[in-house]
Design a protein around this motif. Structure first.
Motif, PDB file in Angstrom:
ATOM      1  N   LEU A 103      -6.373 143.921  40.873  1.00 52.31           N
ATOM      2  CA  LEU A 103      -5.082 143.527  41.428  1.00 52.31           C
ATOM      3  C   LEU A 103      -4.517 142.341  40.654  1.00 52.31           C
ATOM      4  N   PRO A 104      -3.202 142.226  40.577  1.00 56.15           N
ATOM      5  CA  PRO A 104      -2.622 141.037  39.942  1.00 56.15           C
ATOM      6  C   PRO A 104      -2.961 139.782  40.734  1.00 56.15           C
ATOM      7  N   VAL A 105      -3.148 138.677  40.024  1.00 47.36           N
ATOM      8  CA  VAL A 105      -3.396 137.408  40.715  1.00 47.36           C
ATOM      9  C   VAL A 105      -2.147 137.048  41.517  1.00 47.36           C
ATOM     10  N   PRO A 106      -2.292 136.788  42.814  1.00 46.55           N
ATOM     11  CA  PRO A 106      -1.115 136.413  43.615  1.00 46.55           C
ATOM     12  C   PRO A 106      -0.422 135.176  43.062  1.00 46.55           C
ATOM     13  N   GLN A 107       0.884 135.182  43.094  1.00 43.55           N
ATOM     14  CA  GLN A 107       1.647 134.037  42.610  1.00 43.55           C
ATOM     15  C   GLN A 107       1.259 132.783  43.376  1.00 43.55           C
TER      16      GLN A 107
END
Length: 331
Positions: free
Chosen positions: A111-115
């Motif tokens: 998953l993309p790293v959360p902002q």
């Protein structure tokens, strides 16, 4: 240009933290549907401790190295990868191999790293969030307005469960072993933190819920807690078992389960299929990642250690005084 070798942490045998030591291995290559991650940080979890002790062997085909969650930059792509490109910041659930400078992860569980999160914080998310999502919300079916009881409230799982359940509209009671841990859990949103050294959690749950009991109970303790869970649960409630710190062989009165229409279930995450983990990942990105980016769910980091100091990090997770996650920093 990728290096040919990397530093890893190997278990030189089964035992205490002292069996963990740095070693050198070839950098792995991603296969079809996989990404290679240059690991910046790796979370430490209870399954790592069990594997270190020789009690939780890796599944067939998985790396023998410890480590089930990582965060870092995508370094290389296997065949068929469409979502990510080299340099993307990601965190991932892996079947092993996280205690290393490079790790291979399925694209479907990446998953993309959360902002707004650092890579150290992101490394503390996958194993914990997947575990809580699957067991509390999918298996337990927790709904807004219901009561969740979490044993081990100050653990990585516990601190995450408090925040996720609260953010999604549920009310949380936890059990802890000290006043300091109780304060930490209540600061995260727990309605009540029960010090099991001083109070009976069954009575406390009944009192806090006006006699109704907990709709979902997340239990990582086992042993005599299971029989007491049956008494603390609400009618039609669910007890979800994810670990057995006090033992898995117990005697319980199933009549209570039948008469009050309770569900006793449980799961492990590592052994589940790639398809199941992909399904969880999609739901987590849709439902939980916005809460993380909005500051409603944030990993609680107890401490960080350099990768080479993994033995000291495991000594810390073995210490019952820790609160939240312990993370290895690889770079």
């Amino acid at each position: 240009m990728l290096p040919t070798t990397m530093t890893v942490i190997e278990a030189k045998g089964a035992g205490g933290p002292e069996v963990l030591a740095p070693g050198t291995r070839p950098v792995p290559s991603p296969g079809p549907g996989e990404v290679l991650i240059a690991v910046e940080a790796a979370g430490i979890n209870r399954p790592d401790v069990l594997q270190r002790q020789g009690l939780y062997p890796p599944p067939k085909g998985a790396s023998d190295l410890l480590g089930l969650e990582v965060a870092g930059k995508v370094a290389a792509l296997g065949e068929g990868i469409v979502r990510y490109k080299p340099g993307d910041l990601v965190c991932a659930l892996v079947n092993g191999g996280g205690y290393a400078e490079y790790a291979v992860a399925p694209e479907s569980a990446t998953l993309p790293v959360p902002q707004g999160l650092s890579l150290t914080e992101a490394a503390a998310l996958p194993e914990t969030v997947f575990t809580v999502w699957h067991n509390v919300f999918e298996r337990g079916g927790l709904k807004p307005g219901q009561w969740l009881l979490v044993h081990g409230g100050a653990s990585g799982i516990g601190t995450t469960a408090i925040q996720m359940a609260t953010a999604l509209g549920a009310k949380v009671i936890v059990t802890v072993g000290s006043a300091g841990k109780a304060r930490a859990c209540e600061a995260l949103g727990a309605v009540r933190a029960v010090n099991y050294r001083e109070e009976d959690f069954v009575e406390a749950v009944r009192e806090t819920t006006a006699g109704k009991g907990a709709n979902v109970i997340l239990d990582m303790v086992g042993g005599d807690y299971i029989e007491r869970d049956l008494r603390a649960a609400a009618d039609e409630g669910s007890i979800v078992q994810i670990a057995f710190l006090k033992g898995s062989k117990v005697e319980i009165d199933l009549m209570r389960l039948m008469m009050r229409r309770l569900t006793l279930t449980g799961s492990t995450l590592r052994a589940q299929s790639a398809e199941a983990k992909a399904r969880m990942a999609r739901a987590i990105e849709e439902r939980i990642w916005p809460l993380v980016e909005g500051g409603k769910v944030k990993p609680v980091i107890d401490s960080t250690f350099a990768l080479k100091d993994a033995s000291a990090a495991h000594a810390r997770i073995d210490d019952p005084d820790h609160v939240g996650k312990i993370v290895l920093v690889a770079r």
